[in-house]
Design a protein around this motif. Structure first.
Motif, mmCIF file in Angstrom:
data_model
loop_
_atom_site.group_PDB
_atom_site.id
_atom_site.type_symbol
_atom_site.label_atom_id
_atom_site.label_comp_id
_atom_site.label_asym_id
_atom_site.label_seq_id
_atom_site.Cartn_x
_atom_site.Cartn_y
_atom_site.Cartn_z
ATOM 1 N N ILE A 196 -17.828 7.169 -0.688
ATOM 2 C CA ILE A 196 -16.490 7.398 -1.236
ATOM 3 C C ILE A 196 -15.778 8.335 -0.261
ATOM 4 C CG2 ILE A 196 -15.139 8.220 -3.211
ATOM 5 C CD1 ILE A 196 -17.563 7.791 -4.976
ATOM 6 N N GLY A 197 -14.697 7.838 0.293
ATOM 7 C CA GLY A 197 -13.915 8.664 1.211
ATOM 8 C C GLY A 197 -12.774 9.319 0.449
ATOM 9 N N MET B 97 -3.337 8.964 -2.242
ATOM 10 C CA MET B 97 -4.181 10.148 -2.387
ATOM 11 C C MET B 97 -5.586 9.785 -2.870
ATOM 12 S SD MET B 97 -2.030 12.563 -1.654
ATOM 13 C CE MET B 97 -2.448 14.119 -2.417
ATOM 14 N N GLY B 98 -5.680 8.610 -3.451
ATOM 15 C CA GLY B 98 -6.973 8.205 -4.003
ATOM 16 C C GLY B 98 -7.981 7.915 -2.915
ATOM 17 N N PRO B 99 -9.224 7.757 -3.281
ATOM 18 C CA PRO B 99 -10.277 7.546 -2.287
ATOM 19 C C PRO B 99 -10.427 6.080 -1.895
ATOM 20 C CG PRO B 99 -11.235 7.684 -4.452
ATOM 21 C CD PRO B 99 -9.764 7.834 -4.653
ATOM 22 N N ALA B 100 -11.061 5.898 -0.761
ATOM 23 C CA ALA B 100 -11.526 4.568 -0.373
ATOM 24 C C ALA B 100 -12.996 4.496 -0.744
ATOM 25 C CB ALA B 100 -11.355 4.380 1.121
ATOM 26 N N HIS C 103 -16.639 2.325 -0.144
ATOM 27 C CA HIS C 103 -17.318 1.335 0.693
ATOM 28 C C HIS C 103 -18.693 1.036 0.100
ATOM 29 C CE1 HIS C 103 -14.224 2.189 3.682
ATOM 30 N NE2 HIS C 103 -14.465 3.474 3.450
ATOM 31 N N VAL D 81 -13.072 -0.904 -1.060
ATOM 32 C CA VAL D 81 -11.898 -0.735 -1.913
ATOM 33 C C VAL D 81 -10.942 0.178 -1.170
ATOM 34 C CG1 VAL D 81 -11.052 0.119 -4.128
ATOM 35 C CG2 VAL D 81 -13.283 -0.995 -4.005
ATOM 36 N N GLU D 82 -9.736 -0.273 -1.021
ATOM 37 C CA GLU D 82 -8.780 0.515 -0.241
ATOM 38 C C GLU D 82 -8.141 1.591 -1.106
ATOM 39 O OE1 GLU D 82 -6.399 -2.711 0.944
ATOM 40 O OE2 GLU D 82 -8.028 -3.572 2.109
ATOM 41 N N PRO D 83 -7.752 2.691 -0.506
ATOM 42 C CA PRO D 83 -7.203 3.800 -1.292
ATOM 43 C C PRO D 83 -5.861 3.448 -1.927
ATOM 44 C CG PRO D 83 -7.015 4.251 1.049
ATOM 45 C CD PRO D 83 -7.826 3.019 0.927
ATOM 46 N N VAL E 185 0.863 -1.192 0.000
ATOM 47 C CA VAL E 185 0.000 0.000 0.000
ATOM 48 C C VAL E 185 0.889 1.228 0.000
ATOM 49 C CG1 VAL E 185 -1.734 1.278 1.271
ATOM 50 C CG2 VAL E 185 -1.769 -1.208 1.274
ATOM 51 N N PRO E 186 0.717 2.109 -0.944
ATOM 52 C CA PRO E 186 1.563 3.308 -0.972
ATOM 53 C C PRO E 186 1.274 4.195 0.230
ATOM 54 C CG PRO E 186 -0.162 3.440 -2.622
ATOM 55 C CD PRO E 186 -0.223 2.082 -2.064
#
Lengths: 241, 223
Positions: A69-70, A8-11, A13, A34-36, A3-4
């Protein structure tokens, strides 16, 4: 799974997501995250509701349940459709198509000065920089898929959603796409992708979810993509709501 | 949990809920537009004041629709049509007014002796021309043989240059007029102005046109 740290991308759910269209149950009780900054693949048999789930995420379907979407720093979604319905005789070049996608002013007014370098860069990323002036209808299926991928990169996405992007791609095209997705992932972009090549999923995905109207499994490819599970999902007796 | 860390800890959460596209807003917009249209229409109907015109007949006039019997209405309608034919022949021909016998031979009602003629009181028609050098007029007088069925009719044909003094409403005087008398043998005046005819007991029959009926139906015309 890596995992970087500068993700910066969203998570994303999906919580008890369901979808009914015309009395038919398309999706039921789909529940996964979905993990960021990861590549998340969605697999499943034809008609299992994969594309419908993606359209739910894009807000194009009357779904039930919750999709959260986080967002990180940005909130740009890039979308690469499975295919494009258009008239092949349409006098539209690749550049015109990109202009139509990127800017607000009509495509026949030409590509704006501001967007020229951006489009050029996107086409270069997918190896289509030399075919800007080619009629869009004259492109092969793989070339068209690359252009669709390029339009999904403008503006720079934080979440990239792809619906079977490998369809019609040749070996070179598949390699470009794989490198591109790896590069985007390095930059922290969350990638949600419908894919049907299980070997490729195992190779590049950080996590995988199998949908067959309802959730079959979700997790790391190494763990989840066992021959028994795959055989169970893709056998004729598919799952139902 | 990813690598022992909570997802939310790793990521600055700015949550967005994806709203389902269920067409709900479109339904409300449609209902709103329908209600707006109904409101505007209702207000327009309420605000609109119909221009009610009172069409009252003079004492020397009869309403063709209301004041004549069914058989007389038949004669009147046929005479109204024949008058146009007579006027047309007079203007486009050599200036002669059609003979009654000619029209009878040409099957022009109400001059032809057909079933309708028998049913409508068997009117006997005669043409009278005014002496030359005065007005260009022709009279067609129809007297009934069955007075219990129909009264007498007088078709007054006059060329436009013949319209002059003595008429009740010169500005609106048509090229032909149809007058009615309940008497089977009415008295004809010496001169054929409106006033003279009225004095002799004739009443002008006023037709009910389509426009009048529309206005009556809309409540714009009270007769």
């Amino acid at each position: 799974m890596t995992v970087p740290t500068n993700a910066m991308g969203p998570a994303i759910h999906f919580e008890r997501v369901g979808l009914q269209l015309g009395g038919n149950c398309i999706l039921s009780n789909v529940d996964f995250s979905v993990e960021p900054g990861t590549i998340h693949c969605i697999i499943g048999p034809n008609g299992g509701g994969k594309s419908s789930l993606v359209r739910c995420l894009l807000g194009q379907m009357p779904h039930t349940g919750t999709i959260r979407i986080g967002w990180g720093t940005g909130n740009v979604i890039g979308y690469v459709p499975q295919s494009l319905d258009f008239d092949r005789t349409l006098p539209m070049t690749v550049k015109d198509f990109m202009a139509m996608i990127c800017q607000n002013r009509p495509a026949f007014c030409g590509l704006g000065r501001k967007y020229g370098p951006i489009v050029e860069h996107a086409l270069k990323m997918v190896g289509m920089e030399g075919k800007r002036q080619r009629p869009f209808g004259a492109l092969s299926g793989g070339e068209r898929q690359r252009v669709l991928l390029a339009q999904g990169l403008i503006p720079k996405p934080d979440l990239l959603v792809l619906d079977e992007p490998g369809t019609g791609l040749d070996k070179a095209g598949a390699s470009i796409m794989r490198d591109l997705l790896a590069d985007l992932k390095e930059r922290g972009v969350t990638i949600l992708m419908i894919h049907h090549d299980l070997a490729e999923v195992r190779d590049m995905a950080d996590s995988v979810t199998c949908i067959n109207r309802n959730l079959v499994f979700s997790g790391e490819p190494e763990v989840e993509l066992t021959p028994e599970k795959i055989l169970n999902v893709f056998s004729p007796a598919g799952g139902t709501c | 949990m990813i690598m022992g860390r909570k997802l939310e800890d790793m990521h600055p959460v700015r949550e967005e809920f994806v709203r389902p596209c269920n067409g709900g807003s479109e339904t409300w917009w449609l209902i709103g537009c329908a209600l707006l249209t109904l409101t505007i229409c209702s207000l327009s109907i309420g605000v609109r004041k119909a221009n009610v015109q009172s069409q009252s007949l003079h004492s020397w006039q009869l309403n063709a629709f209301r004041d004549l019997r069914a058989e007389e209405r038949g004669t009147y309608s046929a005479l109204y049509t024949a008058a146009i034919e007579i006027d047309d022949t007079h203007q486009n021909g050599d200036g002669e007014w059609l003979e009654v016998s000619d029209m009878e031979q040409d099957f022009v009602p109400p001059f032809v002796h057909d079933a309708a003629w028998r049913r409508q009181g068997k009117l006997v028609w005669q043409r009278k021309l005014l002496p030359a050098g005065t007005l260009d007029m022709a009279l067609y007088l129809g007297e009934p043989q069955q007075k219990e069925i129909s009264g007498s009719f007088l078709l007054v044909m006059q060329h436009s240059h013949g319209n002059g003094s003595g008429h009740a409403a010169p500005s609106t005087h048509p090229s032909h007029e149809i007058w009615y008398s309940p008497s089977p043998h009415p008295r004809l005046p010496a001169s054929y102005t409106d006033q003279a005819l009225i004095t002799s007991g004739w009443k002008e029959v006023v037709p009910l046109r389509g426009r009048d009926e529309i206005m009556r139906t809309k409540g714009e015309n009270v007769s």
